[in-house]
Design a protein around this motif. Structure first.
Motif, mmCIF file in Angstrom:
data_model
loop_
_atom_site.group_PDB
_atom_site.id
_atom_site.type_symbol
_atom_site.label_atom_id
_atom_site.label_comp_id
_atom_site.label_asym_id
_atom_site.label_seq_id
_atom_site.Cartn_x
_atom_site.Cartn_y
_atom_site.Cartn_z
ATOM 1 N N ASP A 230 0.693 -0.866 -0.222
ATOM 2 C CA ASP A 230 0.080 0.501 -0.063
ATOM 3 C C ASP A 230 0.726 0.882 0.009
ATOM 4 N N ALA A 231 0.468 2.453 -0.718
ATOM 5 C CA ALA A 231 1.057 3.583 -0.966
ATOM 6 C C ALA A 231 2.198 4.204 0.882
ATOM 7 N N ASN A 232 0.248 4.246 1.539
ATOM 8 C CA ASN A 232 1.334 4.187 3.088
ATOM 9 C C ASN A 232 2.743 3.655 3.300
ATOM 10 N N THR A 233 1.985 2.630 3.236
ATOM 11 C CA THR A 233 3.854 1.612 3.518
ATOM 12 C C THR A 233 4.949 2.222 2.599
ATOM 13 N N LEU A 234 4.266 2.372 1.268
ATOM 14 C CA LEU A 234 6.206 2.119 0.815
ATOM 15 C C LEU A 234 6.325 4.276 1.223
ATOM 16 N N ALA A 235 5.541 5.084 1.203
ATOM 17 C CA ALA A 235 5.506 6.268 2.123
ATOM 18 C C ALA A 235 6.797 6.114 3.170
ATOM 19 N N HIS A 308 -6.308 7.511 5.265
ATOM 20 C CA HIS A 308 -7.770 7.339 5.677
ATOM 21 C C HIS A 308 -7.805 7.450 6.918
ATOM 22 N N PRO A 309 -8.552 7.976 7.971
ATOM 23 C CA PRO A 309 -8.754 7.408 8.966
ATOM 24 C C PRO A 309 -8.897 6.255 9.590
ATOM 25 N N VAL A 310 -8.666 6.015 10.432
ATOM 26 C CA VAL A 310 -8.394 4.434 11.262
ATOM 27 C C VAL A 310 -10.184 3.829 11.421
ATOM 28 N N ASP A 311 -10.700 5.026 12.158
ATOM 29 C CA ASP A 311 -12.363 5.033 12.449
ATOM 30 C C ASP A 311 -12.700 4.824 10.951
ATOM 31 N N GLY A 312 -13.432 4.033 10.599
ATOM 32 C CA GLY A 312 -13.942 3.403 9.516
ATOM 33 C C GLY A 312 -13.690 3.036 7.905
ATOM 34 N N SER A 313 -11.861 2.384 8.335
ATOM 35 C CA SER A 313 -10.935 2.054 7.784
ATOM 36 C C SER A 313 -11.377 0.723 7.647
ATOM 37 N N PHE A 314 -10.937 -0.053 5.945
ATOM 38 C CA PHE A 314 -12.243 -1.255 5.588
ATOM 39 C C PHE A 314 -10.481 -1.690 4.557
ATOM 40 N N ASN A 315 -10.817 -3.027 4.216
ATOM 41 C CA ASN A 315 -9.777 -3.861 3.380
ATOM 42 C C ASN A 315 -9.265 -3.390 2.234
ATOM 43 N N VAL A 316 -8.631 -2.342 1.994
ATOM 44 C CA VAL A 316 -8.719 -1.791 1.157
ATOM 45 C C VAL A 316 -6.485 -1.346 0.839
ATOM 46 N N ILE A 317 -6.280 -1.131 -0.526
ATOM 47 C CA ILE A 317 -4.445 -1.042 -0.527
ATOM 48 C C ILE A 317 -4.682 -0.169 -1.082
ATOM 49 N N ALA A 318 -4.107 1.206 0.077
ATOM 50 C CA ALA A 318 -4.496 2.634 -0.503
ATOM 51 C C ALA A 318 -3.268 2.965 -1.996
ATOM 52 N N ASP A 319 -4.106 3.544 -2.633
ATOM 53 C CA ASP A 319 -3.592 3.496 -4.084
ATOM 54 C C ASP A 319 -1.965 4.288 -3.930
ATOM 55 N N THR A 320 -2.397 5.628 -3.605
ATOM 56 C CA THR A 320 -1.494 7.383 -3.481
ATOM 57 C C THR A 320 -1.543 7.496 -1.940
ATOM 58 N N ALA A 321 -0.425 8.148 -1.284
ATOM 59 C CA ALA A 321 -0.649 9.402 -0.146
ATOM 60 C C ALA A 321 0.619 10.325 -0.437
ATOM 61 N N ARG A 322 0.124 11.161 0.008
ATOM 62 C CA ARG A 322 0.934 12.488 -0.116
ATOM 63 C C ARG A 322 1.224 13.271 1.862
ATOM 64 N N PHE A 323 2.145 13.125 1.589
ATOM 65 C CA PHE A 323 3.015 14.347 3.422
ATOM 66 C C PHE A 323 3.630 14.829 2.444
ATOM 67 N N ARG A 324 3.715 15.869 3.688
ATOM 68 C CA ARG A 324 4.928 17.191 3.980
ATOM 69 C C ARG A 324 5.936 16.939 4.877
ATOM 70 N N ILE A 325 7.004 17.920 4.050
ATOM 71 C CA ILE A 325 8.271 17.207 4.939
ATOM 72 C C ILE A 325 8.633 19.001 5.406
ATOM 73 N N SER A 326 8.713 19.284 6.404
ATOM 74 C CA SER A 326 9.691 19.779 7.364
ATOM 75 C C SER A 326 11.177 20.183 7.038
ATOM 76 N N LEU A 327 11.997 20.494 6.309
ATOM 77 C CA LEU A 327 13.387 20.469 6.568
ATOM 78 C C LEU A 327 14.470 21.799 6.699
ATOM 79 N N ARG A 328 14.867 21.170 8.173
ATOM 80 C CA ARG A 328 15.450 23.061 8.789
ATOM 81 C C ARG A 328 16.805 22.345 8.051
ATOM 82 N N THR A 329 17.103 24.165 6.997
ATOM 83 C CA THR A 329 19.096 23.770 6.800
ATOM 84 C C THR A 329 20.074 24.021 7.552
#
Length: 458
Positions: A230-235, A308-329
């Motif tokens: 799933d996309a969350n695991t790959l992320a 997808h929130p834990v509440d209301g989750s069901f047995n599907v493999i997430a197709d996409t994931a999106r996240f934001r990285i804050s990089l302190r340089t």
């Protein structure tokens, strides 16, 4: 040699002390929360109050409303000057008059917008950040009085807590009111109430939005789970790949600096753990001094994740994931360089060939003090005279983007970052406070700096 001693100035500050505390108390009561609207009447009143206080000290101070880059109305700024000698150095004094909200009144020991003295500390929202900076400038100018021998310019900003969107357009439109030899930014703090510090560096910051795609649409986890992750695991795999086994960020091209000016004292791990509320079982990540890990080495934090929130989750493999990285340089790295390095790394390390795309959201340059400048040597000498102990300089892991912007616009100016805070100040948090004994020493320090700068060539 400077013409005034630290004791001369202590005596003058003591005579003026009731006024200084009253100024700070009135400033707290103004409730100048920029998050409630930087163009609001409450912000205009706050700016007018500061301008009036400075005017009483002989500063030609007035309120100007800035404009944002798109032409819309911006913050109410306080600008002014006190010119004593065209041949003398010119010093720009910076602070900000806006404050953070105080939404959690139940966690305060006192009313956040009523200044309350408890022992050595004055409590109230903005008492330290950055009413304390305004009080330092006011107290120093009053202490010097007719003995002031440098030209003064002031800029008291009205939207620092909102990211300063109209800061650069305003400065570029008013360059003549900011041109100076030395800029004193009173918006940081000391190592401890009785141990002074110059802030030597600030990390830069950039935000990247990362999108990962593995499927054209969600599929059943029982039918396809196993060969299709799933996309969350790959992320999670992609995020983990940024670090080595010791927890150091290991992205080629994302640089690290050593503490600017050398490390005089490392951070105390037990204090850092207590301040951050770190669970006992957690081992701090990374290698090297704790100070370098907090101040000058890069760090990456996932500050947002679409799933997808834990509440209301069901047995599907997430197709996409999106996240934001804050990089302190690192303080000296250009954010564009770091952004490109991290982008290249994330795309090239896509787990199992998943599609990865990266979009830059924003970026701000870090800053490093010139540890060998004459102004820095003067400030360190003044701190030792005012506090009675040598300063222990320190970096900051956070970012103040307007400081490198000031250096970009005025490259010849020396920047000194001082301030009213200490580890107990709780800026941005419940029970914000300022140490009153430290405030006195900070005022004496700034007055000494101004007096000593008069002995240098403009």
């Amino acid at each position: 040699m400077a013409t005034l001693s630290a004791q001369d100035l202590r005596d003058r500050v003591e005579v003026d002390w009731t006024r200084i505390v009253e100024l700070l108390s009135q400033k707290v009561a103004l409730r100048s929360v920029s998050a409630e609207g930087i163009t609001g009447e409450h912000m205009k009143r706050s700016a007018q109050f500061v301008a009036q206080e400075l005017s009483q000290l002989g500063v030609d101070a007035h309120v100007v409303q800035a404009s944002n880059a798109d032409g819309t109305p911006g913050a109410f700024e306080v600008v002014g000057s006190k010119m004593v000698d065209p041949e003398a150095p010119t010093v720009l004094l910076y602070a900000h008059h806006d404050v953070q909200p105080a939404p959690d009144n139940g966690q305060w020991l006192t009313d956040p917008f009523t200044a309350s003295e408890r022992g050595d500390r004055l409590y109230g929202r903005g008492a330290a950040d950055d009413g304390g900076g305004i009080a330092i400038h006011s107290g120093a100018l009053k202490a010097l009085g007719e003995d002031l021998k440098v030209n003064i310019k002031v800029f008291i900003e009205g939207e620092e807590e909102m990211g300063s969107p109209s800061f650069i357009p305003f400065i570029e439109a008013h360059r003549g009111e900011f041109e100076s030899d030395v800029i004193i930014v009173a918006d940081s703090g000391n190592w401890a109430p009785d141990l002074p510090s110059l802030t030597t560096s600030l990390r830069g910051n950039l935000d990247l939005d990362v999108s990962l795609k593995v499927l054209e649409h969600p599929v059943h986890s029982g039918q396809f789970g196993g060969p299709v992750l799933d996309a969350n695991t790959l992320a999670a795999m992609l995020i983990a790949s940024m670090y080595d086994e010791q927890g150091d960020l290991a992205v080629p091209g994302v640089k690290a600096d050593q503490p600017i000016g050398g490390l005089q004292r490392d951070m105390d791990e037990s204090q850092v753990r207590a301040d951050a509320g770190i669970v006992d079982s957690y081992q701090l990540a990374g290698t090297g001094s704790l100070a370098s890990r907090l101040w000058t080495k890069p760090s990456a934090s996932v500050i947002g994740f679409d799933a997808h929130p834990v509440d209301g989750s069901f047995n599907v493999i997430a197709d996409t994931a999106r996240f934001r990285i804050s990089l302190r340089t690192a303080p000296t790295q250009e954010p564009a360089e770091a952004a490109q390095a991290l982008t290249d790394f994330l795309v090239s390390h896509a787990p199992f060939g998943a599609q990865v795309s990266v979009e830059q959201v924003d970026a701000g340059m870090g800053w490093a003090m010139d540890a060998d400048s004459a102004a820095v040597k003067i400030a360190e000498e003044a701190m030792e005279e005012a506090f009675g102990v040598p300063p222990v300089n320190k970096g900051e892991g956070g970012s103040i983007p307007f400081i490198p912007e000031l250096k970009r616009i005025f490259p010849a100016a020396d920047v000194l970052v001082t301030g009213p805070e200490d580890p107990q100040a709780n800026a941005h948090s419940p029970n914000e406070s300022i140490s009153l004994s430290e405030l006195k020493k900070n005022i004496v320090t700034e007055a000494l700096i101004l007096d000593k700068l008069a002995q240098t060539e403009a």
